[in-house]
Motif scaffolding. Structure first.
Motif, short mmCIF file in Angstrom:
data_model
loop_
_atom_site.label_atom_id
_atom_site.label_comp_id
_atom_site.label_asym_id
_atom_site.label_seq_id
_atom_site.Cartn_x
_atom_site.Cartn_y
_atom_site.Cartn_z
N PRO A 61 0.83 -1.21 0.00
CA PRO A 61 0.00 0.00 0.00
C PRO A 61 0.87 1.26 0.00
O PRO A 61 1.96 1.28 0.56
CB PRO A 61 -0.81 -0.09 1.29
CG PRO A 61 -0.54 -1.43 1.88
CD PRO A 61 0.63 -2.02 1.18
N VAL A 62 0.35 2.30 -0.62
CA VAL A 62 1.03 3.59 -0.65
C VAL A 62 0.68 4.34 0.63
O VAL A 62 -0.49 4.49 0.96
CB VAL A 62 0.60 4.41 -1.88
CG1 VAL A 62 1.17 5.81 -1.83
CG2 VAL A 62 1.02 3.69 -3.16
N GLN A 63 1.69 4.78 1.35
CA GLN A 63 1.46 5.55 2.58
C GLN A 63 1.24 7.02 2.20
O GLN A 63 2.02 7.60 1.45
CB GLN A 63 2.65 5.43 3.52
CG GLN A 63 2.43 6.15 4.83
CD GLN A 63 3.59 5.94 5.80
OE1 GLN A 63 4.58 5.32 5.48
NE2 GLN A 63 3.44 6.48 6.99
N SER A 64 0.19 7.59 2.73
CA SER A 64 -0.18 8.96 2.41
C SER A 64 0.90 9.95 2.89
O SER A 64 1.42 9.82 4.00
CB SER A 64 -1.51 9.31 3.07
OG SER A 64 -1.83 10.66 2.86
N GLN A 65 1.20 10.90 2.04
CA GLN A 65 2.12 11.99 2.36
C GLN A 65 1.40 13.31 2.10
O GLN A 65 0.31 13.35 1.53
CB GLN A 65 3.37 11.90 1.47
CG GLN A 65 4.16 10.63 1.62
CD GLN A 65 4.83 10.53 2.97
OE1 GLN A 65 5.38 11.50 3.48
NE2 GLN A 65 4.77 9.35 3.57
N HIS A 66 2.04 14.41 2.49
CA HIS A 66 1.48 15.74 2.26
C HIS A 66 2.39 16.52 1.33
O HIS A 66 3.61 16.55 1.53
CB HIS A 66 1.32 16.48 3.59
CG HIS A 66 0.87 17.89 3.44
ND1 HIS A 66 -0.42 18.22 3.08
CD2 HIS A 66 1.53 19.06 3.56
CE1 HIS A 66 -0.53 19.54 3.02
NE2 HIS A 66 0.64 20.07 3.30
N TYR A 67 1.81 17.15 0.33
CA TYR A 67 2.55 17.98 -0.63
C TYR A 67 1.82 19.31 -0.74
O TYR A 67 0.61 19.33 -0.98
CB TYR A 67 2.63 17.30 -2.00
CG TYR A 67 3.35 15.98 -1.95
CD1 TYR A 67 4.74 15.91 -2.09
CD2 TYR A 67 2.65 14.79 -1.75
CE1 TYR A 67 5.40 14.70 -2.02
CE2 TYR A 67 3.31 13.58 -1.69
CZ TYR A 67 4.68 13.54 -1.83
OH TYR A 67 5.34 12.33 -1.76
N ALA A 68 2.54 20.41 -0.56
CA ALA A 68 1.94 21.74 -0.63
C ALA A 68 2.55 22.51 -1.80
O ALA A 68 3.76 22.49 -2.00
CB ALA A 68 2.18 22.50 0.68
N PHE A 69 1.68 23.18 -2.57
CA PHE A 69 2.09 23.89 -3.77
C PHE A 69 1.73 25.36 -3.65
O PHE A 69 0.58 25.70 -3.40
CB PHE A 69 1.41 23.30 -5.00
CG PHE A 69 1.68 21.83 -5.15
CD1 PHE A 69 2.83 21.38 -5.78
CD2 PHE A 69 0.79 20.89 -4.64
CE1 PHE A 69 3.09 20.02 -5.90
CE2 PHE A 69 1.04 19.53 -4.76
CZ PHE A 69 2.20 19.10 -5.39
N LEU A 70 2.72 26.22 -3.83
CA LEU A 70 2.50 27.65 -3.86
C LEU A 70 2.03 28.00 -5.27
O LEU A 70 2.75 27.77 -6.25
CB LEU A 70 3.79 28.39 -3.50
CG LEU A 70 3.70 29.88 -3.28
CD1 LEU A 70 2.71 30.22 -2.16
CD2 LEU A 70 5.08 30.44 -2.95
N VAL A 71 0.81 28.51 -5.37
CA VAL A 71 0.17 28.81 -6.66
C VAL A 71 -0.01 30.32 -6.76
O VAL A 71 -0.53 30.93 -5.82
CB VAL A 71 -1.20 28.10 -6.74
CG1 VAL A 71 -1.95 28.46 -8.01
CG2 VAL A 71 -1.04 26.59 -6.61
N PRO A 72 0.38 30.93 -7.87
CA PRO A 72 0.14 32.37 -8.01
C PRO A 72 -1.35 32.69 -7.90
O PRO A 72 -2.20 31.90 -8.35
CB PRO A 72 0.66 32.69 -9.42
CG PRO A 72 1.61 31.59 -9.74
CD PRO A 72 1.08 30.37 -9.03
#
Length: 131
Positions: A61-72
């Motif tokens: 199983p894929v373990q959930s991670q967090h990814y944050a993106f700065l969007v203009p």
């Protein structure tokens, strides 16, 4: 100059049960392109030189991670519109208690959504204020 002024994130592996599906999902939502295969990795290049390298994990199983993106700011509404068009629920909060809403943290706007493998994705127009 300190090391912090010179060291930058270059790439990170994003585990996925189907690298093509997940990479195309995120690239489509953010208005980006999926790159060519690079060994076992399927890259999505971000505007600041960082690459998300999607790597397929089928045997566990894929373990959930967090990814944050700065969007203009001028692109934020387009990302929200693509989430809505794809039928993906977004939330104002990381706990997913405020569906279909955006937040106004740090004088900007932000939202959270899940990718096909349950990774928590965040879009924001202002970076978090650090003490």
């Amino acid at each position: 100059m300190s090391a912090a002024q010179h060291i930058q994130l270059n790439h990170t592996a994003v585990y996925a049960s189907d690298r093509w599906f997940s990479a195309e999902f995120l690239a489509g939502i953010l208005g980006l392109e999926v790159g060519a295969l690079f060994g076992p990795f399927l890259p999505v290049d971000l505007g600041n030189g960082v690459t998300l390298d999607y790597y397929e994990k089928r045997d566990e199983p894929v373990q959930s991670q967090h990814y944050a993106f700065l969007v203009p700011e001028d692109l934020f509404d387009g990302v929200i519109a693509r989430l809505e068009a794809a039928g993906v629920t977004y939330y104002a909060d990381p706990s997913h208690r405020e569906p279909g809403r955006v937040n106004d943290l740090f004088g900007g706007r932000g939202a959270y959504f899940d990718d096909p493998d349950g990774h928590s994705m965040e879009i924001m127009t202002r970076p978090y204020a650090r003490p």
